[in-house]
Scaffold this active site. Sequence first.
Site, PDB file in Angstrom:
ATOM      1  N   TYR A  48       0.821  -1.224   0.000  1.00  0.00           N
ATOM      2  CA  TYR A  48       0.000   0.000   0.000  1.00  0.00           C
ATOM      3  C   TYR A  48       0.850   1.269   0.000  1.00  0.00           C
ATOM      4  O   TYR A  48       0.308   2.375  -0.103  1.00  0.00           O
ATOM      5  CB  TYR A  48      -0.944   0.043   1.218  1.00  0.00           C
ATOM      6  CG  TYR A  48      -1.956  -1.077   1.305  1.00  0.00           C
ATOM      7  CD1 TYR A  48      -2.188  -1.928   0.238  1.00  0.00           C
ATOM      8  CD2 TYR A  48      -2.679  -1.284   2.472  1.00  0.00           C
ATOM      9  CE1 TYR A  48      -3.102  -2.972   0.334  1.00  0.00           C
ATOM     10  CE2 TYR A  48      -3.610  -2.311   2.574  1.00  0.00           C
ATOM     11  CZ  TYR A  48      -3.809  -3.151   1.510  1.00  0.00           C
ATOM     12  OH  TYR A  48      -4.713  -4.176   1.609  1.00  0.00           O
ATOM     13  N   ILE A 238     -12.194  -4.479   8.902  1.00  0.00           N
ATOM     14  CA  ILE A 238     -11.206  -3.383   8.819  1.00  0.00           C
ATOM     15  C   ILE A 238     -11.661  -2.364   7.772  1.00  0.00           C
ATOM     16  O   ILE A 238     -11.027  -2.206   6.727  1.00  0.00           O
ATOM     17  CB  ILE A 238      -9.789  -3.927   8.512  1.00  0.00           C
ATOM     18  CG1 ILE A 238      -9.813  -4.988   7.383  1.00  0.00           C
ATOM     19  CG2 ILE A 238      -9.163  -4.517   9.764  1.00  0.00           C
ATOM     20  CD1 ILE A 238      -8.406  -5.329   6.865  1.00  0.00           C
ATOM     21  N   LYS A 240     -12.203   0.901   5.571  1.00  0.00           N
ATOM     22  CA  LYS A 240     -11.299   1.999   5.187  1.00  0.00           C
ATOM     23  C   LYS A 240     -12.098   3.273   4.950  1.00  0.00           C
ATOM     24  O   LYS A 240     -13.152   3.256   4.313  1.00  0.00           O
ATOM     25  CB  LYS A 240     -10.564   1.614   3.900  1.00  0.00           C
ATOM     26  CG  LYS A 240      -9.746   2.743   3.268  1.00  0.00           C
ATOM     27  CD  LYS A 240     -10.477   3.465   2.153  1.00  0.00           C
ATOM     28  CE  LYS A 240      -9.663   4.609   1.564  1.00  0.00           C
ATOM     29  NZ  LYS A 240     -10.429   5.402   0.574  1.00  0.00           N
ATOM     30  N   SER A 241     -11.599   4.388   5.463  1.00  0.00           N
ATOM     31  CA  SER A 241     -12.073   5.690   5.018  1.00  0.00           C
ATOM     32  C   SER A 241     -10.972   6.708   5.253  1.00  0.00           C
ATOM     33  O   SER A 241     -10.160   6.546   6.164  1.00  0.00           O
ATOM     34  CB  SER A 241     -13.344   6.127   5.758  1.00  0.00           C
ATOM     35  OG  SER A 241     -13.743   7.403   5.266  1.00  0.00           O
ATOM     36  N   ARG A 246     -16.743   9.566   8.502  1.00  0.00           N
ATOM     37  CA  ARG A 246     -17.003   8.142   8.220  1.00  0.00           C
ATOM     38  C   ARG A 246     -16.170   7.235   9.135  1.00  0.00           C
ATOM     39  O   ARG A 246     -16.633   6.157   9.530  1.00  0.00           O
ATOM     40  CB  ARG A 246     -16.692   7.833   6.761  1.00  0.00           C
ATOM     41  CG  ARG A 246     -17.749   8.370   5.812  1.00  0.00           C
ATOM     42  CD  ARG A 246     -17.332   8.073   4.398  1.00  0.00           C
ATOM     43  NE  ARG A 246     -18.375   8.387   3.442  1.00  0.00           N
ATOM     44  CZ  ARG A 246     -18.226   8.266   2.129  1.00  0.00           C
ATOM     45  NH1 ARG A 246     -17.066   7.838   1.631  1.00  0.00           N
ATOM     46  NH2 ARG A 246     -19.209   8.554   1.313  1.00  0.00           N
ATOM     47  N   ASN A 250     -17.936   4.459  11.322  1.00  0.00           N
ATOM     48  CA  ASN A 250     -17.601   3.033  11.211  1.00  0.00           C
ATOM     49  C   ASN A 250     -17.198   2.395  12.541  1.00  0.00           C
ATOM     50  O   ASN A 250     -17.269   1.170  12.676  1.00  0.00           O
ATOM     51  CB  ASN A 250     -16.493   2.829  10.167  1.00  0.00           C
ATOM     52  CG  ASN A 250     -16.949   3.210   8.768  1.00  0.00           C
ATOM     53  OD1 ASN A 250     -18.150   3.335   8.508  1.00  0.00           O
ATOM     54  ND2 ASN A 250     -16.013   3.422   7.850  1.00  0.00           N
TER      55      ASN A 250
END
Length: 294
Positions: A48, A238, A240-241, A246, A250
């Site tokens: 990543y 897990i 993602k944001s 958000r 979450n």
Amino acid sequence: MQTLTLNNGVEMPALGLGVFQTPPDETRAAVEAALDLGYRHIGTAAAYSNEREVGQAIRDSGVSRDEIFIETKIWISDYGYDETLHGCDKSAAKLGVDQIDLLILHQALPSDFDKTLAAYRALEELLADGKVRAIGVSNFMVDHLTTLLDATSVVPAVNQLEIHPYFQQRAVLDFDDQHHILNQAWSPIGGITFYPGYGEDRKSVLTDPAVTRIAKAHLKSPAQVLLRWGLQQGRSVIPKSTKRTRIAENIGVFGFEVTADELTALDALETGRRGGPDPENVTLTAYGRVIPEA
Ligand code: NDP
């Protein structure tokens, strides 16, 4: 924060922040927001290109290192015994930590499974040496797991898989359950069903009428319902944001439950259509790329 106990006794926060497709220059803010909002688990990967920023955010957060569970993955280009040992060193150096909490193989390499096994044996060595607290795999199917279990000693603690109501991989989940391998959902709110560039004919699970109906009934968001669906079935999630609102939404999933009937209605959304790459087709030729030195 609810925790899950891995098969070697290590405790892992059930919900973490994922950072796939989080650009390096947005990663620090996202991770810092998450830690500020109560997240204590961050899931990244060598591939990543944002491990350095994850580590920096952790150091800047003021939260002590031993309260945070750091998970990362070895990319296929670093498979092989010595290469994977070095891959761990690269990740630890970029993250700026002495010990990684959970280190997993990102994919099986079905066309070179011996290399995959050598990589896993390196993870076993890293575990024995205390460089990592737990080891696991990602996108491993039943035949990959069967071969792995036959050839190695440490049962993976985790298998990270594409899991959302449109693609549930029940056979793999059952196999993992039988072998005490924890299922961890990637795209737990169905990101792969709607993020751009993955096929315009996709239908977002977040806008599925069954999901929005259940969300309305609980005065919660569709994303929160999907996270409950995963958590209530014992999975790690897990999401993602990059957006603080958000990221907060979450993690706001621990004060309600979806009902058994609602879980069944969500299970019934299975389409059999995988969003991500077919694990059988992952090869170094198609997906290999150099992971830079620290
Ligand atoms: P997610 O299901 O987490 O969805 C992420 C997408 O949803 C992003 O586009 C995000 O946009 C958007 N989003 C986030 N929160 C909300 C919300 N509350 N309401 C509406 N939209 C929302 O999908 P991912 O594929 O990112 O999976 C999560 C993590 O799983 C990854 O970060 C990664 O760590 C891991 N993963 C692992 C893979 C593997 O092969 N092992 C493959 C893919 C993912 P925005 O950021 O703009 O908010």
